[in-house]
Write a protein that holds these residues in place. Structure first.
Motif, short mmCIF file in Angstrom:
data_model
loop_
_atom_site.label_atom_id
_atom_site.label_comp_id
_atom_site.label_asym_id
_atom_site.label_seq_id
_atom_site.Cartn_x
_atom_site.Cartn_y
_atom_site.Cartn_z
N VAL A 1 1.42 5.25 1.11
CA VAL A 1 1.72 6.57 1.81
C VAL A 1 2.26 7.73 1.53
O VAL A 1 3.53 7.65 1.07
N ALA B 1 -2.57 8.46 4.91
CA ALA B 1 -2.94 7.77 3.88
C ALA B 1 -3.41 8.83 2.91
O ALA B 1 -3.06 10.27 2.87
N ARG C 1 0.41 -1.04 0.38
CA ARG C 1 0.02 -0.30 -0.05
C ARG C 1 0.63 1.45 -0.04
O ARG C 1 1.99 1.06 0.31
#
Length: 311
Positions: A172, A259, A170
């Motif tokens: 960031v 995020a 993911r």
């Protein structure tokens, strides 16, 4: 054509010639004399009715026919090798060099434990880490046979590659803790400052820019760098902002992370090789070690009690 008239050794020499595009280097690689390899090249030219290698300015270049021959020739030779292959060599007795393409992330995390494992179990396997120039170049290297393994994102394609998913990553957003945007992080604050982009090819746009364009937004790229390792220090010393894979943000750097303020899909990391190398025990062992090392870092990437590779 009468197959009995074809010397298979000639095809082995041609494979080296097409890889190296250089008679002397091919001769050195094969342990043959330069005149012998030059003579073999002339025979290959007659066999394929093509120059195969043409002289340029101080170098040689592959013809269009030669480029088209590279992948099928490697597949053919690999198939013959499997057909007459002797009994498997124990891992400890393997002696071979494997060329691996990957970015500095995840190389920094993988290479130390990988070399430690190989030193204990397969000390005769040597590795060459090749420079990262993007997923398309990595795929092309596997097909052409100039690379043996590659770590990247490899969407399914009809190109005879074997690929295995290692983990899901993911993104960031990272910046220094006292960055102006960190006080009240928002979409506006994020886009108000220049960004770092990591590209081994020197691209000035990345996947995030396509996502932003879909929202009618754009960002300013303040600097493009070739490696992820350069990013933490740049962020710590400036108002630059970076969107990075989460594993690229070392805890020791002390950076603030958030995020992304717009939905940005993560990505799977794959290890891939060409199907013609399926019988290569050393290659598959290194691929399995890479998977094992990453599975310890991300225990959810494999079902409990199962193995990513059935060797």
């Amino acid at each position: 054509m009468n197959l009995r008239s074809i010397d298979l050794n000639l095809l082995v020499i041609l494979d080296a010639l097409l890889d190296e595009a250089h008679v002397s280097r091919a001769a050195e690689r094969l342990g043959l004399t330069q005149p012998a390899v030059s003579a073999a090249l002339q025979r290959c030219r007659g066999l394929f009715a093509d120059e195969l290698l043409e002289r340029g300015r101080g170098t040689m270049r592959r013809t269009e026919r030669a480029e088209a021959l590279r992948a099928p020739l490697k597949t053919l030779l690999a198939g013959i090798t499997r057909l007459v292959d002797p009994p498997p060599t124990p891992l400890a007795d393997l002696c071979q060099t494997l060329r691996i393409v990957m970015a500095d992330y995840p190389a920094v995390q993988l290479m130390p434990p990988l070399m430690e494992h190989l030193g204990r179990t397969a000390p005769g396997i040597d590795l060459v880490l090749q420079p990262w120039q993007g997923a398309d170049a990595a795929r092309a290297g596997l097909v052409a046979g100039t690379s043996d393994l590659a770590l990247s994102v490899f969407p399914p394609a009809e190109d005879e590659l074997q690929r295995r998913e290692l983990l899901n990553e993911r993104y960031v957003v990272a910046m220094r803790p006292d960055h102006p945007a960190a006080r009240d992080f928002s979409l506006e604050a994020w886009l108000a400052h220049p960004h770092v982009l990591v590209s081994g090819r020197g691209d000035t746009r990345g996947p995030l820019d396509a996502v932003l364009a879909g929202h009618g937004l754009r960002r300013r790229i303040g600097v493009v760098v070739p490696t992820f390792q350069m990013v933490p220090d740049l962020l710590a010393r400036s108002d630059l902002i970076a969107m990075l894979p989460s594993r690229c943000v070392p805890a020791a750097a002390g950076l603030a992370t958030f995020a992304p303020p717009v939905p940005v899909p993560g990505f799977p990391m794959h290890v891939a090789w060409h199907r013609r190398r399926d019988g290569d025990a050393g290659l598959r062992y290194v691929a399995r070690l890479l998977a094992d090392i990453l599975s310890k870092d991300d225990p959810d990437c494999l079902p409990q009690g199962s193995s990513l590779f059935d060797l």
